[in-house]
Design a protein around this motif. Structure first.
Motif, mmCIF file in Angstrom:
data_model
loop_
_atom_site.group_PDB
_atom_site.id
_atom_site.type_symbol
_atom_site.label_atom_id
_atom_site.label_comp_id
_atom_site.label_asym_id
_atom_site.label_seq_id
_atom_site.Cartn_x
_atom_site.Cartn_y
_atom_site.Cartn_z
ATOM 1 N N LYS A 61 -1.297 13.352 -0.279
ATOM 2 C CA LYS A 61 -0.844 13.161 1.096
ATOM 3 C C LYS A 61 -1.144 11.750 1.587
ATOM 4 N N GLU A 62 -2.242 11.176 1.056
ATOM 5 C CA GLU A 62 -2.616 9.811 1.413
ATOM 6 C C GLU A 62 -1.866 8.764 0.580
ATOM 7 N N GLY A 63 -1.060 9.233 -0.391
ATOM 8 C CA GLY A 63 -0.255 8.306 -1.165
ATOM 9 C C GLY A 63 -0.889 7.799 -2.441
ATOM 10 N N VAL A 64 -1.774 8.607 -3.040
ATOM 11 C CA VAL A 64 -2.387 8.235 -4.317
ATOM 12 C C VAL A 64 -2.133 9.355 -5.317
ATOM 13 N N HIS A 65 -1.517 9.015 -6.434
ATOM 14 C CA HIS A 65 -1.154 9.986 -7.465
ATOM 15 C C HIS A 65 -2.218 9.981 -8.561
ATOM 16 N N LEU A 66 -2.908 11.115 -8.718
ATOM 17 C CA LEU A 66 -3.995 11.260 -9.682
ATOM 18 C C LEU A 66 -3.644 12.297 -10.741
ATOM 19 N N GLY A 79 0.842 -1.191 0.000
ATOM 20 C CA GLY A 79 0.000 0.000 0.000
ATOM 21 C C GLY A 79 0.875 1.238 0.000
ATOM 22 N N PRO A 80 0.271 2.416 -0.085
ATOM 23 C CA PRO A 80 1.051 3.663 -0.084
ATOM 24 C C PRO A 80 1.843 3.828 1.206
ATOM 25 N N GLN A 81 3.018 4.423 1.083
ATOM 26 C CA GLN A 81 3.868 4.712 2.240
ATOM 27 C C GLN A 81 4.477 6.090 2.036
ATOM 28 N N MET A 82 4.048 7.059 2.839
ATOM 29 C CA MET A 82 4.490 8.440 2.682
ATOM 30 C C MET A 82 5.417 8.826 3.830
ATOM 31 N N VAL A 83 6.565 9.423 3.462
ATOM 32 C CA VAL A 83 7.543 9.823 4.484
ATOM 33 C C VAL A 83 7.796 11.327 4.481
ATOM 34 N N THR A 84 7.466 12.014 3.367
ATOM 35 C CA THR A 84 7.606 13.470 3.311
ATOM 36 C C THR A 84 6.420 14.033 2.542
#
Length: 504
Positions: A462-467, A46-51
């Motif tokens: 921010k939630e890790g989904v690129h649209l 799943g998405p993983q955001m660090v910055t």
């Protein structure tokens, strides 16, 4: 199936792959190391955001690039070795579910094993190192490549092809084909006269006849001078650039949901077809006849506006009536994202379009066309390379994977679930999600304002989904063909989360 190959078994076979990789680059080269690294990466759960995005490293690279090149469209820099499957990883380590895929251009996701294996051999190295001028000195295997790869997925009814490098040059040269055929008609099928040739060198008639191409409000066909004359989606594309002043007509704008506005949308189809007829008559009267019509199945940059099957049937009938050509621009819609290789196949046209252009998910570029549009003289449609053989090596692997893994059926199945999920979101948050339309996973929805759209896409990142976005208020889905139910579940869940925050 290869798409489900376990990482362990693929890594175990790297020693078999690496000798081929060595043939594409020197032993110990960065290329070889990058190939091995990419093959060893597993798609995230799943998405993983660090910055934030763009993060510090992306911003640094943007600043460095700006000293050499003005490219203000860049959103972030990518680590392509670590990107895998349906996840794009930026240089700051953020792992995002990619539902935009390089503007709809990644057919199987990042670093697909079948594509990594396809580039390992000597054929790829030979193609890259020697890059032939295909219109003059093609390699011995070029005929086989055309027949076995590009012609294996040709739109039904089109048995000729011209290869190109990109969508823009494909459209540019397809329009030239339509002009050349119409000029031949004006000459009564006769060969060029000396007056034709002499006057052409002066930029005058009869060698340079007055003709035009009809396009539509909201269209996008490329950024070359000719293509800008049939592009009408954003002012920034057009401002300061002289154009041909060719006619523009209305593309249908439907009311949604479609099943509740059948009568109104049929009236809209009729209105737009009548306008096309009027434009054809007016151009004849003005002495600058329309030689062809260029149209997208979906106006992908202008707001993801769809045209109905009935409208496209009517458009083709008008072209037949007036002896002009129909060019369907499938640069963004072609390659399987709608559940068929070509979106116009959904329209059940009585016969094939005269020309179909392609690029993006097809990796190369080009024009499929009818037999009677073949250029009759050398160098009429020509450039140094006229395509790229290395792309067909990769495309061959793409097509075989699509067929073996039944990915068109998967796109159709996942697309149906996507529609169901979006309908539920529209019912719950009508101010945020509206007018969802799609074929397969090639979909889009509208937000009520540009500000809400920006909040939504920013929140999704921010939630890790690129649209992706288009038009004034539209969000578009452009996932790869390997996008499946687990990816859709994440997408729908994040839309629910972010939509709820905006609505509260």
């Amino acid at each position: 199936m290869l798409s489900k190959m376990r990482l362990g078994s693929y890594s175990h076979n790297l020693r078999k792959i690496l000798p081929g990789i060595e043939s594409c680059g020197p032993k110990g080269s960065r290329y070889q190391s990058a190939m091995a690294a990419a093959a060893a990466v597993k798609e995230p759960e799943g998405p993983q955001m660090v910055t934030e995005v763009p993060g510090p490293r992306s911003k640094q690279l943007m600043s460095e690039l700006d000293e050499m090149q003005s490219m203000k469209t860049i959103q972030f820099f990518v680590d392509y070795e670590k990107s895998q499957g349906n996840y794009i990883v930026d240089v700051d380590g953020n792992k995002m579910l990619d539902v935009f895929t390089q503007i709809s251009s990644v057919p199987l996701g990042y670093n697909h094993p079948a594509l990594l294996e396809a580039v390992k051999g000597s054929a790829m190295a030979t193609s890259l190192v020697n890059r032939p001028a295909l219109g003059v000195f093609p390699g011995a295997n070029w005929n086989n490549s055309l027949r076995d790869v590009l012609m294996s997925v040709a739109p039904p009814g089109l048995n000729n092809i011209i290869t190109m490098m990109c969508g823009t040059c494909s459209n540019e040269n397809a329009m030239k084909l339509m002009f050349m055929k119409y000029a031949e008609h004006l000459r009564g099928g006769k060969e060029f006269s000396q007056a034709d040739l002499d006057s052409a060198m002066q930029g005058q008639m009869p060698g340079i006849p007055k003709m035009s191409i009809l396009s539509f409000h909201g269209s996008f066909h490329g950024r070359s001078i000719g293509c800008l004359s049939v592009t009408h989606s954003k002012a920034i594309h057009l401002v300061d650039i002289p154009n041909m002043g060719w006619p523009v007509s209305d593309f249908p704008r439907y009311k949604y949901p479609l099943d509740q506005f059948v009568r109104e949308n049929a009236v809209e189809d009729s209105r737009c077809l009548a306008m096309v007829q009027d434009k054809i008559h007016q151009q004849l009267k003005d002495g600058c006849p329309i030689a062809g019509i260029i149209v997208e199945p979906v106006q992908a940059e202008g707001g993801d506006h769809h045209g109905s099957a009935a409208w496209f049937m009517g458009l083709q009938a008008i072209c037949k009536k007036h002896n002009i050509r129909l060019l369907i621009d499938e640069v963004q819609t072609g390659g399987g994202a709608t559940g068929k290789m070509w979106m116009h196949e959904h329209f059940n046209l009585p016969e094939a379009p005269d020309l179909v252009t392609f690029s993006k998910k097809m990796l190369s570029g080009g024009i499929y066309h009818k037999e009677d549009l073949r250029p009759q003289h050398g160098a009429r449609i020509f450039n140094t390379w006229v395509g790229e053989p290395s792309k067909l090596i990769i495309l061959d692997a793409v097509i075989k994977t699509i067929k073996r893994d039944n990915l068109l059926a998967q796109v159709t199945r996942v697309g149906a679930s996507m529609t169901k999920g979006m309908n539920e979101l529209q019912a719950k948050y009508p101010n945020i999600f509206a007018n969802f339309r799609s074929l397969g996973t090639f979909g889009a929805f509208d937000c009520s304002t540009p500000e809400i759209r920006d909040k939504l896409t920013g929140g999704m990142r921010k939630e890790g989904v690129h649209l992706g976005v288009c038009g004034e208020t539209t969000v578009r889905f452009r996932p790869s063909l390997t996008f499946d139910e687990k990816h859709l579940e994440i997408l729908m869940g994040k839309l629910q989360t972010v939509g709820g925050k905006i609505d509260s």
